[in-house]
Write an enzyme that holds these catalytic residues in place. Structure first.
Site, short mmCIF file in Angstrom:
data_model
loop_
_atom_site.label_atom_id
_atom_site.label_comp_id
_atom_site.label_asym_id
_atom_site.label_seq_id
_atom_site.Cartn_x
_atom_site.Cartn_y
_atom_site.Cartn_z
N GLY A 88 23.21 20.47 -66.08
CA GLY A 88 24.12 21.56 -65.78
C GLY A 88 24.22 22.48 -66.98
N ASP A 98 22.13 11.59 -74.22
CA ASP A 98 22.79 12.89 -74.09
C ASP A 98 21.98 13.95 -74.84
OD1 ASP A 98 24.77 14.55 -73.10
OD2 ASP A 98 26.10 14.26 -74.82
N GLU A 99 22.13 15.20 -74.44
CA GLU A 99 21.41 16.33 -75.04
C GLU A 99 19.89 16.13 -74.94
OE1 GLU A 99 23.27 18.70 -75.61
OE2 GLU A 99 25.20 17.98 -76.29
N MET A 152 26.23 24.80 -70.02
CA MET A 152 27.24 24.45 -71.02
C MET A 152 28.61 24.34 -70.36
SD MET A 152 26.08 27.00 -74.12
CE MET A 152 26.30 28.46 -73.11
N ASP A 153 29.43 23.45 -70.89
CA ASP A 153 30.84 23.34 -70.51
C ASP A 153 31.06 22.79 -69.11
OD1 ASP A 153 33.31 23.56 -71.71
OD2 ASP A 153 33.79 25.48 -70.80
N CYS A 154 30.05 22.12 -68.51
CA CYS A 154 30.26 21.57 -67.17
C CYS A 154 30.66 20.10 -67.20
CB CYS A 154 29.01 21.76 -66.31
SG CYS A 154 27.62 20.69 -66.76
N GLY A 155 30.76 19.49 -68.37
CA GLY A 155 31.25 18.12 -68.47
C GLY A 155 30.18 17.05 -68.52
N LYS A 156 28.98 17.39 -68.97
CA LYS A 156 27.90 16.39 -69.02
C LYS A 156 28.24 15.25 -69.97
CE LYS A 156 24.89 19.45 -70.25
NZ LYS A 156 25.83 20.59 -70.19
N SER A 157 28.69 15.58 -71.17
CA SER A 157 28.99 14.52 -72.14
C SER A 157 30.19 13.69 -71.70
CB SER A 157 29.26 15.14 -73.52
OG SER A 157 28.09 15.79 -74.01
#
Length: 269
Positions: free
Chosen positions: A37, A114-115, A39-44
């Site tokens: 998704g 992540d990332e 940026m800022d969509c809550g992946k982490s």
């Protein structure tokens, strides 16, 4: 018409399918899932929640990250959640990393990465091998496209290999109210479409000065660049770099909206 109650003929296309869909003759395998998704969509946040849910059931996980917004070898969420993780560099063999854990007596049941847009394509292949050959469940989280709206090589490889590809369902909005899917790099108030491979952006003011903790692997016109490798390059002092999520229309037009001068900087992740 063949009788459905009889086994298929030897030369039938179904002759290699185990009877009744049985997988008893197949070796066990893990699963490779890619959650993506903007940026800022809550992946982490989702990565940390998934780790929590698995660990509650007694499973042991291995957490990986690369260029997290904290720059401290951990997975962090903008909601304030965090957990230590192994920082992945370009030379790290993820298969050897798991084997070393086993050699030290540490059980590994699943991997959370992540990332992953910053991982090399070879490391993505290694994640797939861990699922297939080590029977680990692998959950990868990352951004699909860079600030030029082109696929990161690591993300592209996951689209090619993953068993499941899942967009993160938390919707991020462009300033106009449309769904935001594109990560724009903004330098001195204007969208840029070329730049260094990795740019560290100013994201917050602290007592000690500026906390530069956002990175964007652009995959721009650097000779030999694969879009995810290279050294971090801090923005020149006279430049202010930030990131903003836009819809396709405004990413193409470069329109940052009526509050462009006051929008806070957004770390990539």
């Amino acid at each position: 018409m063949p009788d459905p109650l009889l086994p298929p003929e030897p030369d039938s296309a179904l002759s290699a399918v185990p009877a009744a869909g049985s997988r008893r003759g197949l070796p066990p395998a893990g699963v490779l899932k890619f959650f993506y998704g903007p940026m800022d969509c809550g992946k982490s946040t989702l990565a940390l929640q998934l780790d929590y849910n698995h660990s509650r059931q007694g499973r042991r996980g291995l957490l990986l990250t690369k260029l997290d917004r904290s720059r401290r070898g951990q997975i962090t969420s903008r909601m304030g959640l965090s957990k230590p993780a192994i920082e992945v560099d370009g030379d790290l063999d993820l298969r050897r990393l798991v084997r070393d854990c086993w050699a030290k007596g540490r059980r590994v049941d699943y991997v959370i990465a992540d990332e992953v847009q910053f991982f090399s394509t070879e490391q993505i292949d290694q994640l797939a091998q861990l699922a297939d050959e080590a029977q680990l469940d692998v959950y990868a989280f990352g951004i699909a496209t860079d600030f030029r709206s082109r696929l990161f090589p690591g993300s592209q490889r996951l689209f090619e290999l993953a068993d499941e590809i899942l967009p993160v369902q938390v919707e991020v909005l462009c300033w106009c109210g449309r769904p935001g899917r594109f990560n724009a790099r903004v330098v001195n108030g204007a969208i840029v479409r070329h730049g260094a491979t990795v740019v560290v952006a100013d994201t917050a003011e602290t007592d000690a000065g500026t906390d530069a903790d956002a990175a964007d692997a652009s995959g721009a016109n650097t000779p030999g660049s694969n879009g995810i490798s290279g050294t971090d390059a801090a923005a020149p002092a006279e430049e202010h770099v930030r990131y903003q999520v836009l819809c396709r229309i405004h990413h193409r037009s470069g329109d940052l909206g009526p509050n462009a001068d006051t929008d806070p900087a957004l770390p990539l992740g």
